[in-house]
Design an enzyme around this catalytic site. Structure first.
Site, PDB file in Angstrom:
ATOM      1  N   CYS A 198      52.037  38.416  43.162  1.00  0.00           N
ATOM      2  CA  CYS A 198      51.750  39.665  43.860  1.00  0.00           C
ATOM      3  C   CYS A 198      53.023  40.203  44.486  1.00  0.00           C
ATOM      4  O   CYS A 198      53.785  39.443  45.091  1.00  0.00           O
ATOM      5  CB  CYS A 198      50.685  39.431  44.932  1.00  0.00           C
ATOM      6  N   HIS A 240      42.720  42.345  40.433  1.00  0.00           N
ATOM      7  CA  HIS A 240      43.709  42.018  41.462  1.00  0.00           C
ATOM      8  C   HIS A 240      43.976  43.242  42.331  1.00  0.00           C
ATOM      9  O   HIS A 240      43.975  43.153  43.569  1.00  0.00           O
ATOM     10  CB  HIS A 240      44.996  41.542  40.792  1.00  0.00           C
ATOM     11  N   GLU A 241      44.191  44.397  41.691  1.00  0.00           N
ATOM     12  CA  GLU A 241      44.477  45.622  42.443  1.00  0.00           C
ATOM     13  C   GLU A 241      43.237  46.117  43.189  1.00  0.00           C
ATOM     14  O   GLU A 241      43.326  46.614  44.315  1.00  0.00           O
ATOM     15  CB  GLU A 241      45.000  46.713  41.505  1.00  0.00           C
ATOM     16  N   HIS A 244      42.765  44.592  46.532  1.00  0.00           N
ATOM     17  CA  HIS A 244      43.599  45.190  47.579  1.00  0.00           C
ATOM     18  C   HIS A 244      42.879  46.360  48.260  1.00  0.00           C
ATOM     19  O   HIS A 244      43.035  46.571  49.469  1.00  0.00           O
ATOM     20  CB  HIS A 244      44.917  45.697  46.995  1.00  0.00           C
TER      21      HIS A 244
END
Length: 281
Positions: A198, A240-241, A244
């Site tokens: 990351c 993953h994004e 966030h």
């Protein structure tokens, strides 16, 4: 899609060699049972911790007591991200109608853990204008400069629900994707373990389990809604994004054993955070 680490050129999510893919496949067969057992342990720990933490919140952020708070915080973020149902959909629809106009300052910079922007709530975007397109372009620029393949707005201190990615990780190659106000409609039942990195956690790489496929709804830079089905590496980059945007970080999803292997590096990032600035651990 195979994923392989490139020596000397860390990426946000790394592509793997054939051996890596074989290893991931071997690990993935029992990973559902292992993950379930791990989640059970974490829930049990979180329950015990919540009883003890009501009168000692300050202690949770002490250097000597980081191990449990980080994991408990991760469980709380993931639980909040999973909240849904009819009322949640109604609230989301209402928020979209009165969504915000993005505000940001150039040049952008990658915010490193434990910067508070990584844990802040992210606003739904409702104004689709030239500024939004400018933000997307700036995000791609810094993503390429830092050798990433994906980037979420909160990682550059802009707390709105927007992400960009390009599997190739290079301008002029691959496909540039911009997702505004994305949401996951459906996960696949099949999951696998894979090593992730990351941009907000420099030089930290560890295994994270995720579904291998997702169905997604989002808006483009003009506000038009569309749907996508993502598989393999692209599905992992997206998830993953997307995490966030919910304030969930990749170490929140690590097992106890994996988290323990990178805890020293996480603590080093916390220690390096500017004195006096709030932390979002």
């Amino acid at each position: 899609t195979p994923i392989t680490p490139t020596p000397g050129a860390p990426r946000r999510l790394r592509r793997a060699s054939t051996l890596d893919v074989m290893s991931a496949s071997i690990v993935s067969r029992p990973c559902l049972a292992a993950a379930a057992a791990s989640r059970a342990r974490l829930v049990s720990r979180a329950a015990r911790a919540s009883t003890a933490s009501s009168s000692s919140n300050d202690k949770l952020h002490a250097v000597g007591a980081r191990a449990l708070p980080i994991q408990v915080r991760g469980l709380a973020q993931i639980a909040r991200a999973k909240k849904g149902g009819f009322l949640a959909e109604m609230e989301e629809a209402k928020a979209e109608e009165s969504g915000a106009k993005v505000e940001f300052t150039l040049p952008l910079s990658i915010q490193k853990y434990p910067h508070v922007s990584l844990r802040n709530d992210n606003k739904i975007i409702g104004v689709f204008d030239a500024e939004l397109e400018k933000l997307a372009q700036a995000m791609f620029k810094i993503m390429y400069e830092t050798e990433g393949v994906g980037l979420a707005a909160p990682q550059v201190g802009v707390n709105y629900r927007m992400m960009v990615y390009n599997e190739a990780g290079e301008p002029g190659r691959g496909k540039e994707v911009v997702l505004v106000n994305p949401k996951i409609v459906k996960f696949s039942k099949t999951k696998d373990l894979f090593e992730e990195g990351c941009l907000s956690f420099p030089k930290i790489y560890a295994d994270v389990e995720r579904p291998t496929s997702v169905q997604v709804e989002a808006q483009n830079l003009r506000g038009k809604k569309f749907k996508m089905t993502l598989d393999g590496f692209e599905a992992r980059v997206f998830q993953h994004e997307y995490d966030h945007l919910d304030g969930v970080l990749f170490h929140d999803r690590m097992t106890d054993e994996v988290l323990g292997s990178v805890r020293g590096e996480l603590d080093a990032l916390i220690d390096a955070h500017p004195a006096g600035e709030p932390k979002g651990v």
